[in-house]
Scaffold this active site. Sequence first.
Site, PDB file in Angstrom:
ATOM      1  N   GLU A   1       6.986  10.193  -1.744  1.00  0.00           N
ATOM      2  CA  GLU A   1       6.401   8.986  -2.324  1.00  0.00           C
ATOM      3  C   GLU A   1       6.337   9.102  -3.838  1.00  0.00           C
ATOM      4  OE1 GLU A   1       3.008   6.602  -3.888  1.00  0.00           O
ATOM      5  OE2 GLU A   1       3.000   8.767  -3.558  1.00  0.00           O
TER       6      GLU A   1
ATOM      7  N   GLU B   1       1.341   8.065   1.358  1.00  0.00           N
ATOM      8  CA  GLU B   1       0.695   8.225   0.060  1.00  0.00           C
ATOM      9  C   GLU B   1       0.382   9.697  -0.203  1.00  0.00           C
ATOM     10  OE1 GLU B   1       0.216   6.326  -2.369  1.00  0.00           O
ATOM     11  OE2 GLU B   1       0.277   4.262  -1.661  1.00  0.00           O
TER      12      GLU B   1
ATOM     13  N   CYS C   1      -1.051 -18.254  -0.567  1.00  0.00           N
ATOM     14  CA  CYS C   1       0.070 -17.419  -0.127  1.00  0.00           C
ATOM     15  C   CYS C   1       0.380 -17.527   1.362  1.00  0.00           C
ATOM     16  CB  CYS C   1      -0.152 -15.964  -0.531  1.00  0.00           C
ATOM     17  SG  CYS C   1      -1.585 -15.171   0.262  1.00  0.00           S
TER      18      CYS C   1
ATOM     19  N   ASP D   1       0.025   1.568  -9.328  1.00  0.00           N
ATOM     20  CA  ASP D   1      -1.221   2.311  -9.494  1.00  0.00           C
ATOM     21  C   ASP D   1      -2.289   1.394 -10.078  1.00  0.00           C
ATOM     22  OD1 ASP D   1       0.116   4.505  -8.630  1.00  0.00           O
ATOM     23  OD2 ASP D   1       0.059   5.606 -10.522  1.00  0.00           O
TER      24      ASP D   1
ATOM     25  N   HIS E   1      -2.130 -10.328   0.365  1.00  0.00           N
ATOM     26  CA  HIS E   1      -1.060 -11.250  -0.022  1.00  0.00           C
ATOM     27  C   HIS E   1      -0.089 -11.343   1.140  1.00  0.00           C
ATOM     28  CE1 HIS E   1       1.640 -13.633  -2.329  1.00  0.00           C
ATOM     29  NE2 HIS E   1       2.579 -12.699  -2.397  1.00  0.00           N
TER      30      HIS E   1
ATOM     31  N   ASP F   1       9.359 -14.257  -0.748  1.00  0.00           N
ATOM     32  CA  ASP F   1       7.992 -14.625  -1.126  1.00  0.00           C
ATOM     33  C   ASP F   1       8.018 -15.963  -1.853  1.00  0.00           C
ATOM     34  OD1 ASP F   1       5.372 -14.815  -1.871  1.00  0.00           O
ATOM     35  OD2 ASP F   1       5.254 -12.841  -2.811  1.00  0.00           O
TER      36      ASP F   1
ATOM     37  N   ASN G   1       3.246  -0.687  -4.273  1.00  0.00           N
ATOM     38  CA  ASN G   1       3.233   0.708  -4.733  1.00  0.00           C
ATOM     39  C   ASN G   1       2.898   0.867  -6.206  1.00  0.00           C
ATOM     40  OD1 ASN G   1       3.336   3.335  -3.939  1.00  0.00           O
ATOM     41  ND2 ASN G   1       5.549   3.493  -3.893  1.00  0.00           N
TER      42      ASN G   1
END
Length: 635
Positions: free
Chosen positions: A371, A366, A196, A320, A255, A278, A318
């Site tokens: 958020e 967070e 990357c 989980d 990354h 990216d 973002n």
Amino acid sequence: MAEGLEVALTDLQSSWNNMRHHTDEISSNRLLVRRGQAFNITLYFRNRAFQPGLDNIIFVTETEDAVYLESEPQRQEYVMNDYGFIYQGNKNWIRPCPWNYGQFEENIIDICLELLDKSLNFQIDPATDCALRGSPVYISRVVCAMINSNDDSGVLNGNWGENYSDGTNPTEWMGSVAILKQWHATGCQPVRYGQCWVFAAVTCTVMRCLGIPTRVITNFNSGHDTDGNLIIDEYYDNTGRILENKKKDSVWNFHVWNECWMARNDLPPGFGGWQVLDATPQETSNGLYCCGPASVRAIKEGEVDLNYDTAFAFSMVNADCMAWLVFGGKEQKLHQDTNTVGNFISTKSIQSDERDDITENYKYEEGSLQERQVFLKALQKLKAGRFPGSLRAESQPRSVPPSDSPRSLATPSLQPSDVVQVSLKFQLLDSPNMGQDIRFVLLALNMSPQLKDLRVNLSAQSLLHDGSPLLPFWQDTAFITLSPEEAKTYPCKITYSQYSQYLSTDKLIRISALGEEKNSPEKILVNKIITLAYPSIVINVLGAAIVNQPLSIQVVFSNPLSEQVEDCVLTVEGSGLFRRQQRVLIGVLKPHHRASLTLETIPFKSGQRQIQANLRSNKFKDIKGYRNVYINFGL
């Protein structure tokens, strides 16, 4: 009526114009001008002189600047600076990796234009492709797809395995110039290999060369959600060992991608500015392996239906994490963590070697109400179905958690301590250096008024950069009895001889502990990622650095291991200082041996420059160092 004018000669005033347009480092013999800025040319006529009031010359130009940055320091950093840092390591140990972008080096502009001509878009329809090259949105997608080679004769082959014998280990690269020149010299054959940060660094070189403000971004604990539900599933066995994920969800230790500055007239107002790009080939976008440009503001606000690939970019910062215990053919949910993914999002500071934390550009704090609201908005947009820029064009998002899930607004994240009332935590006793033993303790705290009898299974395994686990090489079992509100430590040590033969070139070790209370089905999981460090190469500049004057550079390096290493090669480069990479065969270095050598060069560009160095051997690939040096004009 006077006869018409016949042009005999056109003087493009390349040297003067290029100096004014800050392109003189590329060339002084060919005209290279930037958008939105005046330039001069002189016309000489063959048959007679130009007569003001009688003769009329009309020039038609179109120079709308959709990538204009108002700040001069930002322009200097994100367009003109030809070196920088890419941040690596892990969220607890962030280290700068020096990189030579070299966008003004000889032939790089021509290689960048060749890259555009090799794209599938140009091959299919050259006229339309050239007509669209004034659009930074279009150009960024073309460049993004061409940096990887998954669909075309792009610049780099990706390799996230352990075998790089038929190419270069990605950790050895320290500049884009050698990569781009190798791609050009081999008839546009993909260069082996990249990961990357290499994809992002080469993208930065090309975009800056083309005049588009670009910076390199590192996201620590970066999510790769393949099924579109914004949940990264991780699986563990009863020893605490992480298992290979069959669904290919993963959390990358870090990354790296790019941000490019541009107007977004294709989006609603307010979504211009920095855009995520990216080039690492992860998922397809409209049939090609590219990602972006995705508005950073759209990512922060959860507007995942905006072009391009905003949903995938959102999941990188973002999503989980859901941990599962696999035992006896069954899966038991351990806990769901809302804070793991997307930490310490970093880039080099403007005109400084310091690190800027730009996490707040991508997400609200967070645990805050904003958020949570943004997360649920993004989740509902994903649930509504496919759209341009969705996670994967070929797969529908999986079912999303119900409203009473742990990620709902009213319910906090389910943590192990909410159930077992015992906290486990790893703590390192020393800095983890390559070649030395790793000493750490497991801290156990009983937060309840009852006695707790714990059995804790500990393990350690190497990880690849993309989060893929290798087999465990160390295991232990601890039996810990805790009185009410008591804390205890359990000392651990992994010797160099235990980990050396199992370590990947990424130098990542994941230590895990899976604890269970006696007579209770509940489990508690804790883990920590360790990045082993090397001593840096020391670079000393001997004497004054002056353009076109000989300069001596001393490079001091050492073998950090307690064993002999062979096949040692030292590589040194630096734009404006060396016209090509310098490779010195060192051969054998004895255990802990320290050595130095002196290189002679003649700087050919003035101003602030950087020297980068890398030492590789049969035991390690990326001992690095750098030194900033200012080159004076002289007399």
